[in-house]
Design an enzyme around this catalytic site. Structure first.
Site, PDB file in Angstrom:
ATOM      1  N   LYS A 116     -17.391   9.206 -15.524  1.00  0.00           N
ATOM      2  CA  LYS A 116     -18.441   9.678 -14.625  1.00  0.00           C
ATOM      3  C   LYS A 116     -19.286   8.539 -14.065  1.00  0.00           C
ATOM      4  O   LYS A 116     -19.750   8.618 -12.931  1.00  0.00           O
ATOM      5  CB  LYS A 116     -19.341  10.672 -15.365  1.00  0.00           C
ATOM      6  CG  LYS A 116     -18.666  12.006 -15.717  1.00  0.00           C
ATOM      7  CD  LYS A 116     -19.680  12.930 -16.388  1.00  0.00           C
ATOM      8  CE  LYS A 116     -19.011  13.985 -17.259  1.00  0.00           C
ATOM      9  NZ  LYS A 116     -18.331  15.031 -16.519  1.00  0.00           N
ATOM     10  N   GLU A 200     -29.085  11.056 -16.129  1.00  0.00           N
ATOM     11  CA  GLU A 200     -29.267  11.666 -14.813  1.00  0.00           C
ATOM     12  C   GLU A 200     -30.567  12.420 -14.758  1.00  0.00           C
ATOM     13  O   GLU A 200     -31.019  12.967 -15.762  1.00  0.00           O
ATOM     14  CB  GLU A 200     -28.136  12.681 -14.548  1.00  0.00           C
ATOM     15  CG  GLU A 200     -26.955  12.082 -13.849  1.00  0.00           C
ATOM     16  CD  GLU A 200     -25.864  13.106 -13.573  1.00  0.00           C
ATOM     17  OE1 GLU A 200     -26.104  14.318 -13.708  1.00  0.00           O
ATOM     18  OE2 GLU A 200     -24.761  12.666 -13.227  1.00  0.00           O
ATOM     19  N   HIS A 235     -23.133  25.083 -20.088  1.00  0.00           N
ATOM     20  CA  HIS A 235     -22.439  24.230 -19.125  1.00  0.00           C
ATOM     21  C   HIS A 235     -20.977  24.592 -18.948  1.00  0.00           C
ATOM     22  O   HIS A 235     -20.192  23.800 -18.427  1.00  0.00           O
ATOM     23  CB  HIS A 235     -22.570  22.742 -19.507  1.00  0.00           C
ATOM     24  CG  HIS A 235     -23.987  22.318 -19.722  1.00  0.00           C
ATOM     25  ND1 HIS A 235     -24.939  22.429 -18.749  1.00  0.00           N
ATOM     26  CD2 HIS A 235     -24.618  21.808 -20.804  1.00  0.00           C
ATOM     27  CE1 HIS A 235     -26.098  21.999 -19.212  1.00  0.00           C
ATOM     28  NE2 HIS A 235     -25.935  21.625 -20.459  1.00  0.00           N
ATOM     29  N   ASN A 295     -12.967  16.530 -10.336  1.00  0.00           N
ATOM     30  CA  ASN A 295     -11.895  16.946 -11.230  1.00  0.00           C
ATOM     31  C   ASN A 295     -10.579  16.752 -10.489  1.00  0.00           C
ATOM     32  O   ASN A 295     -10.326  17.396  -9.471  1.00  0.00           O
ATOM     33  CB  ASN A 295     -12.084  18.397 -11.665  1.00  0.00           C
ATOM     34  CG  ASN A 295     -13.300  18.551 -12.568  1.00  0.00           C
ATOM     35  OD1 ASN A 295     -13.614  17.657 -13.349  1.00  0.00           O
ATOM     36  ND2 ASN A 295     -14.001  19.654 -12.444  1.00  0.00           N
ATOM     37  N   ARG A 297      -7.472  17.531 -10.470  1.00  0.00           N
ATOM     38  CA  ARG A 297      -6.428  18.456 -10.916  1.00  0.00           C
ATOM     39  C   ARG A 297      -6.667  19.814 -10.270  1.00  0.00           C
ATOM     40  O   ARG A 297      -7.681  20.020  -9.596  1.00  0.00           O
ATOM     41  CB  ARG A 297      -6.514  18.635 -12.425  1.00  0.00           C
ATOM     42  CG  ARG A 297      -7.919  19.080 -12.850  1.00  0.00           C
ATOM     43  CD  ARG A 297      -8.008  19.400 -14.332  1.00  0.00           C
ATOM     44  NE  ARG A 297      -9.375  19.329 -14.821  1.00  0.00           N
ATOM     45  CZ  ARG A 297     -10.273  20.300 -14.740  1.00  0.00           C
ATOM     46  NH1 ARG A 297      -9.963  21.444 -14.161  1.00  0.00           N
ATOM     47  NH2 ARG A 297     -11.486  20.145 -15.214  1.00  0.00           N
TER      48      ARG A 297
HETATM   49  P1  ADP Z   1     -13.007  23.829 -14.877  1.00  0.00           P
HETATM   50  O1  ADP Z   1     -13.270  24.915 -15.818  1.00  0.00           O
HETATM   51  O2  ADP Z   1     -14.000  23.739 -13.783  1.00  0.00           O
HETATM   52  O3  ADP Z   1     -11.606  23.751 -14.401  1.00  0.00           O
HETATM   53  P2  ADP Z   1     -13.583  22.208 -17.137  1.00  0.00           P
HETATM   54  O4  ADP Z   1     -14.222  20.869 -17.131  1.00  0.00           O
HETATM   55  O5  ADP Z   1     -14.302  23.329 -17.757  1.00  0.00           O
HETATM   56  O6  ADP Z   1     -13.263  22.484 -15.636  1.00  0.00           O
HETATM   57  O7  ADP Z   1     -12.144  22.054 -17.822  1.00  0.00           O
HETATM   58  C1  ADP Z   1     -11.057  22.935 -17.619  1.00  0.00           C
HETATM   59  C2  ADP Z   1     -10.119  22.846 -18.755  1.00  0.00           C
HETATM   60  O8  ADP Z   1      -9.822  21.530 -19.084  1.00  0.00           O
HETATM   61  C3  ADP Z   1     -10.661  23.475 -20.000  1.00  0.00           C
HETATM   62  O9  ADP Z   1      -9.615  24.110 -20.678  1.00  0.00           O
HETATM   63  C4  ADP Z   1     -11.218  22.311 -20.769  1.00  0.00           C
HETATM   64  O10 ADP Z   1     -11.226  22.609 -22.140  1.00  0.00           O
HETATM   65  C5  ADP Z   1     -10.229  21.253 -20.410  1.00  0.00           C
HETATM   66  N1  ADP Z   1     -10.812  19.921 -20.399  1.00  0.00           N
HETATM   67  C6  ADP Z   1     -11.713  19.454 -19.527  1.00  0.00           C
HETATM   68  N2  ADP Z   1     -11.972  18.176 -19.767  1.00  0.00           N
HETATM   69  C7  ADP Z   1     -11.216  17.813 -20.816  1.00  0.00           C
HETATM   70  C8  ADP Z   1     -11.030  16.592 -21.546  1.00  0.00           C
HETATM   71  N3  ADP Z   1     -11.673  15.496 -21.215  1.00  0.00           N
HETATM   72  N4  ADP Z   1     -10.183  16.612 -22.579  1.00  0.00           N
HETATM   73  C9  ADP Z   1      -9.516  17.712 -22.905  1.00  0.00           C
HETATM   74  N5  ADP Z   1      -9.644  18.884 -22.252  1.00  0.00           N
HETATM   75  C10 ADP Z   1     -10.486  18.942 -21.224  1.00  0.00           C
HETATM   76  P1  ADP Z   2     -18.268  18.403 -17.289  1.00  0.00           P
HETATM   77  O1  ADP Z   2     -17.379  17.233 -17.150  1.00  0.00           O
HETATM   78  O2  ADP Z   2     -18.539  18.753 -18.693  1.00  0.00           O
HETATM   79  O3  ADP Z   2     -17.845  19.534 -16.422  1.00  0.00           O
HETATM   80  P2  ADP Z   2     -20.433  17.996 -15.359  1.00  0.00           P
HETATM   81  O4  ADP Z   2     -21.023  16.686 -15.050  1.00  0.00           O
HETATM   82  O5  ADP Z   2     -19.514  18.584 -14.358  1.00  0.00           O
HETATM   83  O6  ADP Z   2     -19.705  17.869 -16.764  1.00  0.00           O
HETATM   84  O7  ADP Z   2     -21.603  19.018 -15.689  1.00  0.00           O
HETATM   85  C1  ADP Z   2     -21.358  20.288 -16.224  1.00  0.00           C
HETATM   86  C2  ADP Z   2     -22.504  21.242 -15.892  1.00  0.00           C
HETATM   87  O8  ADP Z   2     -23.749  20.748 -16.354  1.00  0.00           O
HETATM   88  C3  ADP Z   2     -22.713  21.465 -14.427  1.00  0.00           C
HETATM   89  O9  ADP Z   2     -21.877  22.463 -13.919  1.00  0.00           O
HETATM   90  C4  ADP Z   2     -24.173  21.863 -14.369  1.00  0.00           C
HETATM   91  O10 ADP Z   2     -24.349  23.205 -14.727  1.00  0.00           O
HETATM   92  C5  ADP Z   2     -24.795  21.031 -15.442  1.00  0.00           C
HETATM   93  N1  ADP Z   2     -25.335  19.780 -14.900  1.00  0.00           N
HETATM   94  C6  ADP Z   2     -24.671  18.620 -14.785  1.00  0.00           C
HETATM   95  N2  ADP Z   2     -25.448  17.653 -14.250  1.00  0.00           N
HETATM   96  C7  ADP Z   2     -26.647  18.214 -14.035  1.00  0.00           C
HETATM   97  C8  ADP Z   2     -27.895  17.726 -13.527  1.00  0.00           C
HETATM   98  N3  ADP Z   2     -28.061  16.461 -13.153  1.00  0.00           N
HETATM   99  N4  ADP Z   2     -28.938  18.575 -13.452  1.00  0.00           N
HETATM  100  C9  ADP Z   2     -28.800  19.853 -13.859  1.00  0.00           C
HETATM  101  N5  ADP Z   2     -27.672  20.372 -14.358  1.00  0.00           N
HETATM  102  C10 ADP Z   2     -26.592  19.567 -14.452  1.00  0.00           C
HETATM  103 MG    MG Z   3     -17.655  19.560 -14.410  1.00  0.00          MG
END
Ligand code: ADP
Ligand code: ADP
Ligand code: MG
Length: 649
Positions: A116, A200, A235, A295, A297
């Site tokens: 990130k 952040e 989250h 993301n 993917r």
């Molecule tokens: P989204 O739900 O928006 O597609 P998520 O970040 O919630 O994105 O991840 C989707 C899937 O990928 C979930 O099954 C989560 O557990 C898995 N996942 C996300 N990041 C990782 C990671 N760094 N290592 C292993 N699994 C991950």
């Molecule tokens: P992940 O890789 O776990 O998906 P993200 O950076 O996409 O991590 O953040 C996951 C969630 O956390 C976001 O969907 C949002 O709800 C919350 N979030 C992330 N960054 C912020 C922020 N700067 N301020 C408020 N909420 C945040």
């Molecule tokens: Mg995310």
């Protein structure tokens, strides 16, 4: 050109990808762990290859075994799905080194967006607005605390390698910073092997709005509009929709352009998602959005984009991976209507949403929604993998219609054997603020108990539960009891752990005494698991399910469970004229015979069921009229085993 695709994943996403292969005439190869030998994705694919034991490190994360499977089956491409190896650049390189096509972005694009902090630096350079904060290399706790103070509280600490909501800590006040940093770093290290964190600004009343992008190998990049994923719990996304409620043309154009710039900065080719955080208070200010991460993917919630654009994103990924240019330009894609997706999980909302496991004794979906699932009735949700059961997706002409359809589709969804978040999702779909489009990522937490609290059972619920217990597979049941009219009103007591319900039948009328009050019902009717009866000229319908320990009754989207009082207590439940078999089992001894005079509580026979002996006793003083069974006989639950002679009025 891809002729045969290996899907390096499992569950619903593997099934989803295989479906597109079928529609395109592309061969499909599934891979599986020992826990998934009979899984649906294995059955759906043309071929399937075993990877290894259940743990993901010995199966779905094994690059060597996956490449061997591709070689063995002659697959020419690999689709990683989401999760697992989907965002692992070394995997992409290994696939390509083996001479295969990776269906996804390049290893370098994944690497550039993988952490990130680096991604944010790159995005700043590309002119994409990023969340204010510190994402440099320095990790000294005091330095970071200083940065947090400069940014201004509240701040969010994020493990740079984090994902799926893990490795994040919200810090409201400076005094909590040090501890939060330690724990975010620890979680980053434990889950992703990297303790490095960034800080952040925490955006107030944030909305999560992401943009689907698509690039090809010829340098074309388009966006396929936005998805709003603000309904989150810890989250993690719970319900997603497209388009975002209240979205304006101006904000959409700004976010779309930023997303395309982000993708172009890494020469992105394939489906990807650029996630933005939006200031809910300023919405729809076209400047109040900031890049969070990309993301690299296919995303879990891609179906809502498919629903509103009419595109098949997996088919598009395959075509682009095969070297084809995108078949449309930005101007040629449009949004039609509105779509929602709800993630149905095996988890227990009343118990802190702990993941649940078990066999899906019942799994049934209505016909009017798109259901993406990797399991069927009889399958087992294990602790090895993500406990998602299905994604329920609806599409309507407008938001209100699509949301009504979602609530309805969830109501039509019947699951037994495993705890699920179904009722929670239904309450969410009916939430007034959500219906009004008034969403932010704190909505679920704010409503808290309202969305998960068990509602007290109503008179109707108690009645349905008791009628369900008295239902007899052999077709006797209440109807059968009613036939015993010459014995007078049949009176039975159904004992639940919490309380009991007395059921009296007289002709077609049933009078129930429940802890919540009395109820008179008539015209009890069963169709499969559907129970209905008439109360005050109104026919009420339930969907009921029972096993040896419990009954669950469900009506209008609310499910209530009732535990049966165990150890044969229902065996002596009859206080009327008939002694019914409380369970299906074998009669091991018969003490009663016709003509015997018995006192209430006298043992009449012993039934062995569920590996336990149940003593059936006389429900009242009287004379035995009939014994309809003998030692060693197998009897069905509800069978009338002993009848007492009618008492003269
Ligand atoms: P989204 O739900 O928006 O597609 P998520 O970040 O919630 O994105 O991840 C989707 C899937 O990928 C979930 O099954 C989560 O557990 C898995 N996942 C996300 N990041 C990782 C990671 N760094 N290592 C292993 N699994 C991950
Ligand atoms: P992940 O890789 O776990 O998906 P993200 O950076 O996409 O991590 O953040 C996951 C969630 O956390 C976001 O969907 C949002 O709800 C919350 N979030 C992330 N960054 C912020 C922020 N700067 N301020 C408020 N909420 C945040
Ligand atoms: Mg995310």
């Amino acid at each position: 050109m891809i002729n045969k695709l290996l899907i390096a994943n499992r569950g619903e996403i593997a099934c989803r990808i295989i479906k597109s292969c079928r529609e395109l005439g592309i061969g499909s190869v599934a891979v599986y762990s020992d826990a998934d030998a009979d899984a649906r994705h294995v059955a759906m694919a043309d071929e399937a290859v075993r990877l290894g034991p259940a743990p993901v490190s010995e199966s779905y994360l094994r690059t060597d075994a996956i490449l061997d499977a591709a070689k063995l089956t002659g697959a020419d491409a690999v689709h990683p799905g989401y999760g697992f190896l989907s965002e692992n650049p070394e995997f992409v390189e290994a696939v390509e080194a083996a001479g295969l096509i990776f269906v996804g972005p390049s290893a370098s694009a994944i690497r550039a967006m993988g952490l990130k902090d680096q991604a944010k630096t790159l995005m700043e350079e590309a002119g994409v607005p990023v969340v204010p904060g510190y994402h440099g290399a320095e990790q000294d706790p005091e330095f970071l605390a200083q940065k947090a103070a400069e940014i201004g509280y509240p701040v969010l600490i994020k493990a740079r390698a984090g994902g799926g909501g893990k490795g994040m800590r919200l810090v409201e006040a400076p005094g909590d910073f040090a501890d939060a940093l330690v724990s975010a770093a620890r979680e980053g290290k434990a889950s992703f092997g990297d303790p490095h964190c960034l800080i952040e600004k925490y955006i107030q009343s944030p909305r999560h709005i992401e943009v689907q992008v698509f690039g090809d190998a010829h340098g074309n990049v388009v966006h396929l509009f936005e998805r709003d994923c603000s309904l989150q719990r810890r989250h993690q996304k719970v319900i997603e929709e497209a388009p975002a409620p209240g979205m304006t043309d101006e904000l959409r154009a700004a976010m779309g352009a930023a997303a395309v710039a982000a993708a172009k900065a890494v020469d992105y080719a394939s489906a990807g998602t650029v996630e933005f955080i939006v200031d809910g208070a300023a919405f729809p200010d076209p400047k109040a959005f900031w890049f969070m991460e990309m993301n690299t993917r296919l995303q879990v919630e891609h179906p809502v984009t498919e629903a509103v654009t009419g595109l098949d994103l997996v088919a598009l990924q395959l075509s682009v991976a095969g070297g084809e240019p995108l078949p449309f330009t930005q101007d040629e894609v449009t949004v039609r209507g509105h779509a929602f997706e709800a993630r149905l999980y095996a988890e227990d909302p009343a118990n802190a949403f702990l993941p649940a496991t078990g066999q899906l004794n019942r799994l049934w979906f209505g016909a009017d929604a798109r259901i993406d699932t990797g399991v069927g009735e009889g399958d087992v949700i294990t602790q090895h993998y993500d406990p998602m059961i299905a994604k329920v997706i609806t599409h309507g002409e407008d938001r209100a219609t699509a949301l009504r359809l979602l609530a309805r589709a969830l109501e039509d969804t019947k699951v037994a054997g495993v705890q699920t978040n179904r009722d929670f999702l239904i309450r969410l779909a009916r939430d007034e603020d959500f219906q009004a489009g008034d969403v932010d990522t704190g909505l679920i937490a704010r409503k808290g108990a309202e969305l998960v609290a068990d509602l007290p059972a109503t008179t109707l619920d108690w009645a349905a539960a008791a009628l369900c217990v008295l239902r007899v597979p052999a077709g006797l049941g209440l109807v059968g009891l009613a036939n015993f009219r010459h014995f007078g009103a049949a009176r039975q007591i159904v004992r639940f752990e919490e309380a009991q319900v007395t059921v009296e039948t007289l002709g077609g009328q049933v009078r129930l005494e429940t802890p919540d009050g009395e109820l008179n019902v008539s015209a009890v009717d069963w169709v499969g698991d559907a129970l209905s009866f008439i109360v005050d000229d109104r026919r009420v319908r339930f969907h009921v399910l029972a096993d040896e320990q419990s009954v669950s009754v469900e009506r209008q989207g609310s499910t209530r469970g009732f535990a049966l009082l165990q150890s044969g207590s229902n065996a002596d439940a009859g206080s009327g004229d008939v002694v019914l078999a409380p369970l299906t089992g074998r009669v091991v001894s018969v003490m009663a015979k016709a003509g015997d005079v018995v006192a209430k509580g006298d043992a009449l026979l012993v039934l062995e069921a569920m590996k336990m002996e149940h003593r059936l006793v006389a429900p009242r003083d009287g004379t035995i009229a009939e014994v309809n069974t003998g030692e060693g006989e197998q009897v069905d639950q509800g069978a009338a085993l002993v009848k007492l002679a009618e008492v003269e009025p």
